[in-house]
Design an enzyme around this catalytic site. Sequence first.
Site, PDB file in Angstrom:
ATOM      1  N   GLY A 185       2.221   4.283   7.739  1.00 37.51           N
ATOM      2  CA  GLY A 185       1.893   5.799   7.494  1.00 37.51           C
ATOM      3  C   GLY A 185       0.523   5.702   6.716  1.00 37.51           C
ATOM      4  O   GLY A 185      -0.381   6.864   7.139  1.00 37.51           O
ATOM      5  N   GLU A 188      -0.784  -5.553   5.513  1.00 33.60           N
ATOM      6  CA  GLU A 188       0.458  -5.728   5.017  1.00 33.60           C
ATOM      7  C   GLU A 188       1.644  -6.707   5.668  1.00 33.60           C
ATOM      8  O   GLU A 188       2.214  -7.430   5.203  1.00 33.60           O
ATOM      9  CB  GLU A 188       1.201  -4.382   5.164  1.00 33.60           C
ATOM     10  CG  GLU A 188       0.552  -3.160   4.220  1.00 33.60           C
ATOM     11  CD  GLU A 188       1.210  -1.683   4.235  1.00 33.60           C
ATOM     12  OE1 GLU A 188       1.281  -1.011   3.362  1.00 33.60           O
ATOM     13  OE2 GLU A 188       1.561  -1.298   5.411  1.00 33.60           O
ATOM     14  N   THR A 223       0.895  -1.165   0.212  1.00 30.69           N
ATOM     15  CA  THR A 223       0.053  -0.141   0.068  1.00 30.69           C
ATOM     16  C   THR A 223       1.025   1.402   0.144  1.00 30.69           C
ATOM     17  O   THR A 223       1.891   1.504   0.465  1.00 30.69           O
ATOM     18  CB  THR A 223      -0.907   0.035   1.265  1.00 30.69           C
ATOM     19  OG1 THR A 223      -1.717  -1.142   1.278  1.00 30.69           O
ATOM     20  CG2 THR A 223      -1.678   1.356   1.544  1.00 30.69           C
ATOM     21  N   ASP A 262       6.450  -3.864  -1.270  1.00 28.29           N
ATOM     22  CA  ASP A 262       5.770  -2.942  -0.271  1.00 28.29           C
ATOM     23  C   ASP A 262       6.721  -1.774  -0.003  1.00 28.29           C
ATOM     24  O   ASP A 262       7.759  -1.887   0.018  1.00 28.29           O
ATOM     25  CB  ASP A 262       5.260  -3.566   0.880  1.00 28.29           C
ATOM     26  CG  ASP A 262       3.955  -3.076   1.712  1.00 28.29           C
ATOM     27  OD1 ASP A 262       3.739  -1.731   1.289  1.00 28.29           O
ATOM     28  OD2 ASP A 262       3.502  -3.563   2.605  1.00 28.29           O
ATOM     29  N   GLY A 263       5.899  -0.536   0.339  1.00 23.24           N
ATOM     30  CA  GLY A 263       6.655   0.697   0.636  1.00 23.24           C
ATOM     31  C   GLY A 263       7.031   0.630   2.170  1.00 23.24           C
ATOM     32  O   GLY A 263       6.991  -0.347   3.059  1.00 23.24           O
ATOM     33  N   ALA A 264       7.650   1.762   2.627  1.00 24.76           N
ATOM     34  CA  ALA A 264       8.048   2.067   4.104  1.00 24.76           C
ATOM     35  C   ALA A 264       8.125   3.355   4.396  1.00 24.76           C
ATOM     36  O   ALA A 264       8.405   4.215   3.617  1.00 24.76           O
ATOM     37  CB  ALA A 264       9.318   0.984   4.446  1.00 24.76           C
ATOM     38  N   ASP A 265       8.071   3.710   5.722  1.00 27.95           N
ATOM     39  CA  ASP A 265       8.135   4.805   6.161  1.00 27.95           C
ATOM     40  C   ASP A 265       9.519   5.193   6.623  1.00 27.95           C
ATOM     41  O   ASP A 265      10.065   6.126   6.575  1.00 27.95           O
ATOM     42  CB  ASP A 265       7.270   5.218   7.302  1.00 27.95           C
ATOM     43  CG  ASP A 265       5.627   4.950   6.699  1.00 27.95           C
ATOM     44  OD1 ASP A 265       5.288   5.907   5.916  1.00 27.95           O
ATOM     45  OD2 ASP A 265       4.804   4.025   7.121  1.00 27.95           O
ATOM     46  N   SER A 303       1.864   5.330  -1.958  1.00 29.14           N
ATOM     47  CA  SER A 303       2.291   5.892  -3.296  1.00 29.14           C
ATOM     48  C   SER A 303       3.487   5.307  -4.112  1.00 29.14           C
ATOM     49  O   SER A 303       3.357   5.387  -5.200  1.00 29.14           O
ATOM     50  CB  SER A 303       2.546   7.526  -3.027  1.00 29.14           C
ATOM     51  OG  SER A 303       3.517   7.592  -2.241  1.00 29.14           O
ATOM     52  N   LYS A 309       6.381   1.099   9.334  1.00 32.38           N
ATOM     53  CA  LYS A 309       5.271   0.878   8.359  1.00 32.38           C
ATOM     54  C   LYS A 309       3.965   1.504   8.944  1.00 32.38           C
ATOM     55  O   LYS A 309       3.838   1.408   9.984  1.00 32.38           O
ATOM     56  CB  LYS A 309       5.283  -0.324   7.578  1.00 32.38           C
ATOM     57  CG  LYS A 309       6.161  -0.552   6.638  1.00 32.38           C
ATOM     58  CD  LYS A 309       5.873  -1.954   5.843  1.00 32.38           C
ATOM     59  CE  LYS A 309       4.523  -2.085   4.999  1.00 32.38           C
ATOM     60  NZ  LYS A 309       4.371  -1.100   4.134  1.00 32.38           N
TER      61      LYS A 309
HETATM   62  C1  5RP Z   1       1.006   2.130   4.355  1.00 30.61           C
HETATM   63  C2  5RP Z   1       2.500   1.962   4.331  1.00 30.61           C
HETATM   64  C3  5RP Z   1       3.178   2.527   3.271  1.00 30.61           C
HETATM   65  O1  5RP Z   1       3.936   1.370   2.655  1.00 30.61           O
HETATM   66  C4  5RP Z   1       4.130   3.472   3.701  1.00 30.61           C
HETATM   67  O2  5RP Z   1       3.646   4.403   4.447  1.00 30.61           O
HETATM   68  C5  5RP Z   1       5.199   3.966   2.675  1.00 30.61           C
HETATM   69  O3  5RP Z   1       3.943   5.005   1.878  1.00 30.61           O
HETATM   70  P1  5RP Z   1       4.407   5.763   0.603  1.00 30.61           P
HETATM   71  O4  5RP Z   1       5.407   4.913  -0.408  1.00 30.61           O
HETATM   72  O5  5RP Z   1       3.196   6.528  -0.011  1.00 30.61           O
HETATM   73  O6  5RP Z   1       5.519   6.818   1.071  1.00 30.61           O
HETATM   74  O7  5RP Z   1       3.092   1.276   5.352  1.00 30.61           O
HETATM   75  O8  5RP Z   1       0.637   1.657   5.738  1.00 30.61           O
END
Ligand code: 5RP
Length: 228
Positions: A102, A109, A32, A87-90, A34, A100
């Site tokens: 955000g 996830e 999840t 997957d993405g990460a903060d 961007s 994660k």
């Molecule tokens: C969602 C997450 C996202 O993967 C994380 O916040 C990164 O988001 P982005 O790619 O928009 O910066 O953990 O719960």
Amino acid sequence: MKDTSSNSSAKKNAGYKAAEYVEDGMVLGLGTGSTTHFFIEKVGMRIKEEGIKVMGIPTSFQSLLIAKEWNIPITTLEEHDIDLSVDGADEVDSEFNLIKGGGAAHTKEKIVDYAADQFIVIVDESKVVESLGAFPVPVEVLPDASRMVMKALEDMGATCEIRMAQRKDGPVITDNGNFVIDAKFDEIESPAHLEIDLNSIPGVVENGIFSQMVDKVIIGTDDGTKEL
Ligand code: 5RP
């Protein structure tokens, strides 16, 4: 909670690079956020242009909707194991521990990313840190337990707030019908221990620390990618 409009070329480079690791026949975990948006988009393009056959297991309504937009067949963990999750990460630290959540999707996830044979994290350079902790740890809680969980988190040294929605009055409600408490710790000495300790508080559904799960990190920059 976060500005998803920034670093979009770096996010796109990371997402598109990760799509190169997708092979015909794979079942994919669809993260999840961007950055993952670009990954799902590129997988959709590969289906259209190269005719590869893959299925996706979304981690949120957001990733479900993007997958549907790109005609990626959807399946569930009841029906399939996962070959690769992206997957993405903060935040990502030097030992590949993550914060994660955000986007408040960290519970699903974590289930999906943990289940995958291979887990690739895609981030822009702003997410790479020496040690975790500048970003608060998102903690998904059952609404009835939120005050008690907040007290327990404060006893552990965190400064807490319930995450508020932006175009709805009141708190963010997760895809699972729960609240999110953002818990800011001054220092996170051991992500692995904190991950376990947070989940031992009654009422906590899942927290956003992902320790020792990651196989590869792809860092997007404005003109390419680096891999760790
Ligand atoms: C969602 C997450 C996202 O993967 C994380 O916040 C990164 O988001 P982005 O790619 O928009 O910066 O953990 O719960």
